[in-house]
Design a protein around this motif. Structure first.
Motif, short mmCIF file in Angstrom:
data_model
loop_
_atom_site.label_atom_id
_atom_site.label_comp_id
_atom_site.label_asym_id
_atom_site.label_seq_id
_atom_site.Cartn_x
_atom_site.Cartn_y
_atom_site.Cartn_z
N ARG A 1 -42.04 -8.35 -85.05
CA ARG A 1 -41.59 -9.40 -84.15
C ARG A 1 -41.30 -8.80 -82.77
NH1 ARG A 1 -38.32 -14.28 -84.63
NH2 ARG A 1 -37.09 -14.55 -82.73
N PRO A 2 -41.87 -9.38 -81.72
CA PRO A 2 -41.53 -8.89 -80.37
C PRO A 2 -40.03 -9.04 -80.11
CG PRO A 2 -43.47 -10.31 -80.31
CD PRO A 2 -42.89 -10.43 -81.69
N PRO A 3 -39.39 -8.02 -79.58
CA PRO A 3 -37.94 -8.09 -79.39
C PRO A 3 -37.49 -9.20 -78.44
CG PRO A 3 -38.86 -6.15 -78.30
CD PRO A 3 -39.95 -6.73 -79.14
N ASN A 4 -38.38 -9.65 -77.57
CA ASN A 4 -38.04 -10.70 -76.61
C ASN A 4 -38.72 -12.03 -76.94
OD1 ASN A 4 -40.60 -9.81 -76.03
ND2 ASN A 4 -40.37 -10.03 -73.80
N LEU A 5 -39.10 -12.23 -78.20
CA LEU A 5 -39.86 -13.42 -78.57
C LEU A 5 -39.15 -14.70 -78.16
CD1 LEU A 5 -42.27 -14.75 -80.02
CD2 LEU A 5 -40.95 -14.58 -82.15
N GLU A 6 -37.83 -14.74 -78.33
CA GLU A 6 -37.10 -15.97 -77.99
C GLU A 6 -37.14 -16.27 -76.50
OE1 GLU A 6 -34.25 -12.48 -78.08
OE2 GLU A 6 -35.86 -13.28 -79.35
N ASN A 7 -37.52 -15.29 -75.69
CA ASN A 7 -37.60 -15.51 -74.24
C ASN A 7 -39.02 -15.76 -73.75
OD1 ASN A 7 -34.80 -15.08 -73.91
ND2 ASN A 7 -35.10 -12.86 -73.88
N TRP A 8 -40.00 -15.74 -74.67
CA TRP A 8 -41.36 -16.04 -74.26
C TRP A 8 -41.42 -17.48 -73.76
CZ3 TRP A 8 -45.61 -13.95 -78.12
CH2 TRP A 8 -45.56 -12.55 -78.14
N SER A 9 -42.12 -17.70 -72.68
CA SER A 9 -42.25 -19.05 -72.14
C SER A 9 -43.22 -19.86 -72.99
CB SER A 9 -42.74 -19.00 -70.69
OG SER A 9 -44.00 -18.34 -70.62
N LEU A 10 -43.02 -21.16 -72.98
CA LEU A 10 -43.90 -22.07 -73.71
C LEU A 10 -44.93 -22.67 -72.76
CD1 LEU A 10 -41.25 -23.91 -75.93
CD2 LEU A 10 -42.85 -22.11 -76.62
#
Length: 386
Positions: free
Chosen positions: A160-169
């Motif tokens: 899981r990318p450590p910044n996945l929750e911050n990836w833009s949609l």
């Protein structure tokens, strides 16, 4: 194709091939609650006294404890804040599991246990895929694939990318993440996140569909991987895409036919795999049991996967269906069976109130059993009376 490979992939193919209508069924459902109160316990009396329960309480207690672990998390509280059935709350589900567990431990016989359930619990039935309670069941399992922790093989599974929750949609597409050929991920945001490598691109894709796997390492030993997150795209069935493009007629599509097509036309992987934009990330599970999407282990014969946009996560359920059993000659026969299960997982092809996937274990034997489960039955949730 060898028999071993076909058996290993068969239940994976149920999601890819045999149950492709799941999303269409969900779209055709009338606007109604996914669960309705009832029926009366007496209506399901012949099913509710699970025949093998007293000899297999340990697995049910294990599954109950995993659900209770989940229900004690902030994620569980959040999941129930806007649940579509107002009478089913986080607190009620958690209290129901605790009381069921207590009754399972203190009841002196299956009969006394069942009488206690009648007194204290009410049933909520899934409306099914027809509004009348018909639920289609399939089986899934943890497959075993060949893998290596270095680049001896070519096709990685990713952390899981450590910044996945911050990836833009919208999130990056599958092509943006790994390229058309599945080999370009080192040029994008997945670089350095390789967890393990597989020798076959379709194997790596099917592990993403399944959400977990047991990997036999080339240098010896095993590594288990489980679901750790995903990109926000709907699931697309590659079997359905082959039908839509006129490659295989719908009435002729089987898993064996699908595998034969890609074996004969490997270049088509570049066309069809990217159409499933959803990308799954993994974590090593230290040889432990596979993990469902609630981040708790799933238990063989006791964990089910449902559409978590509709069904209560972690809840206790009773399923009834024809269950396959091998006879002495190695043939499979089905007999009516019920069992108490916990709703602990989901799947890209498990959509709508009329679909359930049952976890049956790890390896080829489990895969063969899972592949025999492709039938209609019923799904009931157990909640303490208000």
């Amino acid at each position: 194709m060898g028999r071993r490979r076909f058996v290993r992939w068969f239940s994976l193919g149920l999601s890819l091939v045999l149950c492709m209508g799941g999303s269409a069924v969900a779209q055709e459902q009338p606007a109604q609650s996914p669960l309705v109160t009832g029926p009366d316990w007496h209506t399901v009396a012949s099913f509710a006294q699970e025949a093998d329960l007293w000899g297999d309480r340990a697995s049910l207690l294990t599954a109950l404890d995993h659900s209770l672990t989940y229900l004690n998390t902030p994620a569980a509280i959040s999941a129930y804040e806007d649940y579509s059935v107002p009478t089913i709350s986080h607190d009620r589900v958690r209290r129901s599991l605790r009381r069921f567990r207590t009754l399972l431990l203190i009841s002196e016989s299956p009969e006394s246990f069942y009488r206690a359930l009648q007194r204290e619990f009410v049933l909520y039935q899934s409306v099914g895929n027809d509004g009348q309670g018909t639920v289609h069941f399939t089986g899934y399992f943890e497959p075993v694939f060949a893998a290596t922790p270095d680049q001896t093989y070519r096709y990685p599974l990713y952390r899981r990318p450590p910044n996945l929750e911050n990836w833009s949609l919208p999130h990056p597409t599958r092509i943006a993440l790994e390229g058309v050929d599945g080999l370009q991920a080192d040029q994008g945001p997945l670089r350095g996140l390789e967890l393990v490598w597989l020798s076959d691109r379709l194997d790596a894709f099917l592990v993403q569909v399944q959400g977990s796997a047991r990997l036999q390492l080339a240098e010896g030993g095993f590594l288990s991987v489980g679901y750790a997150g995903r990109t926000e795209y709907p699931y697309t069935s590659i079997g359905r895409e082959l039908i839509n493009d006129g490659i295989i007629p719908a009435e002729e599509l089987t898993l064996e036919r699908l595998l034969e097509h890609f074996a004969a036309h490997p270049e088509d992987l570049d066309t069809y795999l990217p159409r499933n934009q959803r990308f799954i990330f993994f974590e090593a599970t230290d040889g432990g049991p596979p993990t469902g999407n609630l981040s708790v282990p799933v238990t063989s014969g006791r964990s089910i996967a449902t559409d978590k946009s509709l069904m209560p996560p972690g809840a206790l359920a009773l399923i009834t269906l024809p269950w396959p059993e091998p006879d002495g000659a190695g043939n499979w026969q089905s007999r009516p069976q019920s069992r108490y299960v916990l709703d602990q997982d989901t799947g890209g092809a498990i959509q709508g109130p009329g679909r359930v996937d049952i976890f049956v274990g790890t390896g080829d034997a489990a895969g063969e059993e899972a592949g025999q489960i492709n039938t209609d039955g019923a799904l009931y949730y157990l909640l303490l009376r208000p």
